[in-house]
Scaffold this active site. Structure first.
Site, PDB file in Angstrom:
ATOM      1  N   PRO A 102       5.452   9.897  18.002  1.00 37.32           N
ATOM      2  CA  PRO A 102       3.993   9.818  18.050  1.00 37.32           C
ATOM      3  C   PRO A 102       3.307  11.184  18.123  1.00 37.32           C
ATOM      4  O   PRO A 102       2.218  11.364  17.593  1.00 37.32           O
ATOM      5  CB  PRO A 102       3.743   8.998  19.330  1.00 37.32           C
ATOM      6  CG  PRO A 102       4.952   8.131  19.442  1.00 37.32           C
ATOM      7  CD  PRO A 102       6.090   8.979  18.960  1.00 37.32           C
ATOM      8  N   ARG A 125      -1.945  -2.817 -26.951  1.00 35.18           N
ATOM      9  CA  ARG A 125      -3.350  -3.173 -26.748  1.00 35.18           C
ATOM     10  C   ARG A 125      -4.201  -2.693 -27.924  1.00 35.18           C
ATOM     11  O   ARG A 125      -4.177  -1.510 -28.288  1.00 35.18           O
ATOM     12  CB  ARG A 125      -3.843  -2.545 -25.446  1.00 35.18           C
ATOM     13  CG  ARG A 125      -5.337  -2.663 -25.190  1.00 35.18           C
ATOM     14  CD  ARG A 125      -5.770  -4.079 -24.948  1.00 35.18           C
ATOM     15  NE  ARG A 125      -7.126  -4.116 -24.405  1.00 35.18           N
ATOM     16  CZ  ARG A 125      -7.885  -5.201 -24.367  1.00 35.18           C
ATOM     17  NH1 ARG A 125      -7.413  -6.345 -24.833  1.00 35.18           N
ATOM     18  NH2 ARG A 125      -9.092  -5.160 -23.849  1.00 35.18           N
ATOM     19  N   GLU A 156       9.071  12.900   4.752  1.00 35.35           N
ATOM     20  CA  GLU A 156      10.026  14.018   4.656  1.00 35.35           C
ATOM     21  C   GLU A 156       9.312  15.349   4.412  1.00 35.35           C
ATOM     22  O   GLU A 156       9.759  16.191   3.633  1.00 35.35           O
ATOM     23  CB  GLU A 156      11.084  13.727   3.590  1.00 35.35           C
ATOM     24  CG  GLU A 156      11.988  12.584   4.029  1.00 35.35           C
ATOM     25  CD  GLU A 156      13.247  12.439   3.221  1.00 35.35           C
ATOM     26  OE1 GLU A 156      13.795  13.457   2.778  1.00 35.35           O
ATOM     27  OE2 GLU A 156      13.691  11.304   3.047  1.00 35.35           O
ATOM     28  N   GLU A 173       1.340  19.582   2.771  1.00 39.89           N
ATOM     29  CA  GLU A 173       0.914  20.766   3.517  1.00 39.89           C
ATOM     30  C   GLU A 173       2.102  21.495   4.137  1.00 39.89           C
ATOM     31  O   GLU A 173       2.162  22.738   4.140  1.00 39.89           O
ATOM     32  CB  GLU A 173      -0.097  20.358   4.600  1.00 39.89           C
ATOM     33  CG  GLU A 173      -1.435  19.888   4.080  1.00 39.89           C
ATOM     34  CD  GLU A 173      -1.417  18.503   3.454  1.00 39.89           C
ATOM     35  OE1 GLU A 173      -2.345  18.184   2.689  1.00 39.89           O
ATOM     36  OE2 GLU A 173      -0.457  17.733   3.716  1.00 39.89           O
TER      37      GLU A 173
END
Length: 389
Positions: free
Chosen positions: A128, A268, A363, A367
């Protein structure tokens, strides 16, 4: 570096692709929607050798190189990232760490069951108050002579609920700070171990993620990996390899989204022709393909460096940083190319877009990767004239 794959690597790539496209695809939407743990799919992956790819044959593995592992991860991740994240943790963090640093007794005891996929492993580092700051371990492993007594809480643990072996990172001597941290193997069935409810996640929803709590958990001292105080260094070394696994997952997510978008753009029709004949869509596909190819070279290079016994810490951080950003970009564009169809589950790309986000977080966040990269650049004066690069 030569990325012309050998026969064995091509065989592994094909086996992983065939399994993903023919087997994993079945029920993947329902598993994601209902948070259904892919127990049967993981069992099949173990039987195919995907759960212990780099474990040496004497310990029950297939003894493959890192690049083969990356190719398999890439194909599995095009379809089901709840399975591929389990595969990544098993190979990159648990099996790799035990094989590289554990005692021979621990290798003999645990690697065969891990390599076969009979046992799923978990890597318990995050807490935590100790996520990106891995030095601030609050979980303690008090030295009681012949055993450790573990107390504390670990969260965001992949394979925490259904895993059969934990690699626990815990503080033994707070006065030594990160030099007092140890890595200890723990059986989840040990008295005092409890798990929280499964997290209700944005992506990788059928994977097992939960909080794990320890209350006076007694573990033999022989279960420690490495010398006393080696735990933090162990975690950093293992995570460096783990980033290659997550980078290959991100690469697979991007590749899977691109394949779906490319196929859809061919089928499409608007204004009397396939939408890939419209420059705005064609240019999107071109941008996606270029970025995927660039990410691929970075991921493969990191794997090549590792396979050749060279320093790969910076390369793996760069690969994870860039591949995870590309996964976000490509999946978002894939949804856009699909239009309204991209926003519904049936066409798969919305799931890949949700799955992509976590590759920028676990993992080591993007940053944190920048911190790793920048420190290496400054320390070694890399990419400057007359530097070591």
């Amino acid at each position: 570096m030569n990325f012309i794959f050998n026969e064995e690597q091509l065989m592994i790539q094909k086996a992983a692709r065939d399994f993903a496209q023919n087997e994993l695809i079945k029920g993947v939407i329902e598993r994601d929607t209902n948070k259904t743990y892919p127990r049967e799919q993981l069992k099949q992956m173990g039987e195919l050798g995907f759960m212990g790819m780099m474990v040496q044959p004497e310990y029950g593995g297939t003894g493959m190189d890192t690049l083969s592992y990356v190719l398999a991860m890439e194909e599995i991740s095009k379809v089901d990232n709840s399975c591929s994240v389990t595969m990544s943790v098993q190979n990159s963090l648990v099996c790799s760490g035990i094989q590289s640093f554990a005692s021979e007794v621990l290798k003999q005891k645990y690697l065969p069951m891990l390599a076969s996929g009979d046992t799923i492993g978990a890597f318990l580092l995050s807490e935590p108050e100790a996520g990106s700051d891995a030095t601030s371990q609050r979980t303690t492993a008090l030295d009681k002579g012949d055993h450790y007594l573990i107390n504390g809480t670990k969260n965001w643990i992949s394979n925490g609920k259904y895993g059969g072996l934990y690699v626990v990172i815990a503080q033994t001597d707070p006065e030594k700070a990160h030099h007092g941290i140890n890595a200890i193997l723990v059986d989840p069935k040990t008295e005092g171990v409890t798990t929280g409810e499964l997290e209700d996640k944005l992506g990788i929803r059928s994977s097992d993620t939960c909080t794990v709590m320890f209350q006076d958990v007694k573990v033999p001292k022989s279960n420690r990996i490495g010398e006393d105080g080696f735990g933090f260094k162990f975690a950093m070394k293992v995570l460096s390899g783990g980033r290659i696994g997550i980078a290959s997952q991100a690469l697979g997510i991007a590749g899977g989204a691109y394949e779906l978008a490319s196929r859809y753009a061919q089928e499409r029709l608007t204004f009397g022709k396939p939408i890939n004949q419209h420059q705005v869509i064609a240019f999107k596909l071109a941008d996606m393909a270029v970025k995927i190819e660039a990410a691929k070279m970075m991921v493969y290079r990191a794997a090549w460096l590792k396979d050749n016994g060279m320093v790969y810490d910076q390369a793996s951080a760069m690969a994870k940083l860039y591949a995870s950003e590309i996964a976000q970009f490509v999946t978002t564009e894939a949804v856009q190319i699909h239009g309204g169809y991209g926003y519904v589950k049936e066409y798969h790309v919305e799931r890949l877009m949700r799955d992509a986000k976590i590759t920028q977080i676990y993992e080591g966040t993007s940053e944190i990767q920048k911190i790793v990269i920048s420190r290496n650049l400054i320390k070694n004066n890399l990419y400057l004239p007359n530097s070591k690069s």
